[in-house]
Design a protein around this motif. Structure first.
Motif, PDB file in Angstrom:
ATOM      1  N   GLY A  70      34.607-145.423   6.659  1.00 48.02           N
ATOM      2  CA  GLY A  70      35.778-145.338   5.892  1.00 48.02           C
ATOM      3  C   GLY A  70      36.089-144.619   4.717  1.00 48.02           C
ATOM      4  N   PRO A  71      37.675-144.738   4.162  1.00 47.40           N
ATOM      5  CA  PRO A  71      37.975-143.509   3.440  1.00 47.40           C
ATOM      6  C   PRO A  71      37.365-142.519   2.923  1.00 47.40           C
ATOM      7  CG  PRO A  71      38.900-145.555   2.861  1.00 47.40           C
ATOM      8  CD  PRO A  71      38.019-146.078   3.621  1.00 47.40           C
ATOM      9  N   ASP A  72      36.192-142.985   1.868  1.00 50.37           N
ATOM     10  CA  ASP A  72      35.043-142.115   1.408  1.00 50.37           C
ATOM     11  C   ASP A  72      34.252-141.927   2.005  1.00 50.37           C
ATOM     12  OD1 ASP A  72      36.997-140.553  -0.205  1.00 50.37           O
ATOM     13  OD2 ASP A  72      37.272-142.541  -1.113  1.00 50.37           O
ATOM     14  N   ALA A  73      33.508-142.628   2.885  1.00 47.82           N
ATOM     15  CA  ALA A  73      31.751-142.222   3.739  1.00 47.82           C
ATOM     16  C   ALA A  73      31.943-142.838   4.893  1.00 47.82           C
ATOM     17  CB  ALA A  73      31.836-143.521   2.879  1.00 47.82           C
ATOM     18  N   VAL A  74      30.928-142.132   5.796  1.00 46.81           N
ATOM     19  CA  VAL A  74      30.351-142.906   7.068  1.00 46.81           C
ATOM     20  C   VAL A  74      28.958-142.068   7.006  1.00 46.81           C
ATOM     21  CG1 VAL A  74      30.762-141.481   9.273  1.00 46.81           C
ATOM     22  CG2 VAL A  74      32.629-141.218   8.446  1.00 46.81           C
ATOM     23  N   GLN A 132      41.547-141.709  10.802  1.00 53.15           N
ATOM     24  CA  GLN A 132      43.088-140.745  10.013  1.00 53.15           C
ATOM     25  C   GLN A 132      43.826-140.641   9.327  1.00 53.15           C
ATOM     26  OE1 GLN A 132      45.241-142.739  13.972  1.00 53.15           O
ATOM     27  NE2 GLN A 132      44.055-142.080  15.244  1.00 53.15           N
ATOM     28  N   GLY A 133      42.739-140.717   7.952  1.00 52.46           N
ATOM     29  CA  GLY A 133      43.508-140.637   6.410  1.00 52.46           C
ATOM     30  C   GLY A 133      43.997-141.685   6.136  1.00 52.46           C
ATOM     31  N   GLY A 134      43.861-143.578   7.375  1.00 52.62           N
ATOM     32  CA  GLY A 134      43.742-144.602   6.544  1.00 52.62           C
ATOM     33  C   GLY A 134      42.818-144.781   5.732  1.00 52.62           C
ATOM     34  N   ARG A 135      43.063-146.235   5.091  1.00 51.01           N
ATOM     35  CA  ARG A 135      42.126-146.688   3.478  1.00 51.01           C
ATOM     36  C   ARG A 135      42.222-148.278   4.522  1.00 51.01           C
ATOM     37  NH1 ARG A 135      45.019-150.946   1.398  1.00 51.01           N
ATOM     38  NH2 ARG A 135      47.135-151.574   1.872  1.00 51.01           N
TER      39      ARG A 135
END
Length: 346
Positions: A70-74, A132-135
């Motif tokens: 995700g945008p803030d978590a992997v 790549q910085g997407g949401r």
């Protein structure tokens, strides 16, 4: 410039310019939205239908790993003979009902409309690549050999459905169905297991980082406020000043989890609670690497709460849980923040 324009007051000219800019902005917005839908119809298959993941029901049982980006978590979830767990959290168990929820959601996704193939417009639908910085949120399900059973980017919810982009697809789609909240590790792990009705709390005690330890008690479930029962020589500033602290440990959603051995440092504060129906719980707080971690103990003093105590113990024994600064403050608020020393009356 015409003579009439020259005679306009400055305020009138500013208003006129503002209206022109507003109309221009609205036209640009409409053009952008229209581009998404126009591109959906240019060069696309007129009718898009069928499941987003054909054959998923037959292959779901082969799943052994789930990767979420995700945008803030992997993070990664793995399946073994005991069920699903999260390796990055020391192998803490993943809630079985969350896996079942994901399985049902993936099986239900069906194409409804082909959307844009322009990567610059993917962000409008929330299906741009999070790597790549997407949401968007990318989900990949793999079997035991590492082969991908399913992979897609889940985007924004829409009326009656969700936007998706299957792996390798150069086009986004509108699909029927819905997706659960994918990129919150705490939701997968069920870190809201401390979920005791605050109305059940009969007493609480706190040993804060600063100031004296204190206890708060309620005489009956219907009583409005908790009374300060220790230490002597103190009184609450208002009748309900201790209510928030007394029930703060009953219902807590933790932010993260680690095996107990991974968090060091001395205990800096404690909070305990007891319910009217016989459930005792205790928190011991440690500070480590800029975070606050809690060890939890629970026991039943009545047969009616034995099952509840067992569930909490199964979720907490051998682990420490990250607590937000806000939750920590509520559970360990110093006595001086809600009480004052009593003065003798002549």
């Amino acid at each position: 410039m015409s003579e009439a324009t020259q005679r306009q007051a400055p305020s009138q000219r500013r208003t006129r310019r503002a209206l022109i800019l507003l109309v221009a902005g609205a036209v640009a917005l409409a053009a952008g939205v229209g581009a998404v839908w126009r591109d959906a119809r240019m060069g696309a298959v007129p009718e898009v239908s069928g499941p987003v993941l054909p054959g998923w029901a037959e292959r779901a049982g082969e799943a052994r790993m789930i990767e979420i980006t995700g945008p803030d978590a992997v993070f990664l979830m793995e399946r073994d003979g005991q069920g699903w767990s999260m390796p990055s959290r020391g192998g803490y168990p993943v809630r079985a009902e969350r896996i079942a929820e994901l399985d049902a959601a993936l099986a239900a996704l069906r194409f409804e409309q082909a959307m844009t193939r322009d990567p610059d417009l993917f962000g409008r639908l929330g299906v741009d690549d999070p790597g790549q910085g997407g949401r968007g949120v990318r989900i990949a399900v793999l079997d035991g050999q590492g082969d991908r059973l399913a992979e897609l980017v889940a985007g924004d919810a829409r009326d009656g459905g969700v936007y998706v982009r299957p792996a390798g697809a150069a086009r986004a789609y509108a699909a029927s169905g819905s997706m659960p909240d994918l990129d919150d590790p705490g939701r997968w792990l069920g870190l809201d297991f401390m979920n005791i009705d605050p109305a059940r709390v009969a007493a609480a005690g706190t040993d804060p980082e600063t100031g004296p330890s204190f206890t708060l008690e309620k005489t009956a479930p219907a009583a409005r406020d908790f009374a300060l029962t220790g230490p002597e020589g103190w009184r609450l500033i208002t009748g309900g000043a201790g209510n928030g602290v007394a029930v703060a440990g009953a219902r807590v959603r933790f932010r993260d989890v680690r095996p107990s051995g991974e968090v060091s440092g001395p205990v800096v504060a404690r909070h305990v609670g007891r319910t009217f129906d016989g459930l005792d719980y205790a928190y011991a707080f440690r500070r480590d690497n800029g975070c606050i971690w809690a060890e939890i103990e629970v026991r039943a003093t009545d047969m009616d709460t034995a099952g509840e105590a067992r569930l909490i113990a199964n979720a907490s024994q051998g682990w420490v849980f990250e607590v937000s600064e806000d939750a920590y403050e509520r559970m360990t608020r110093p006595l001086g923040a809600m009480a004052e020393r009593a003065r003798d009356v002549d």
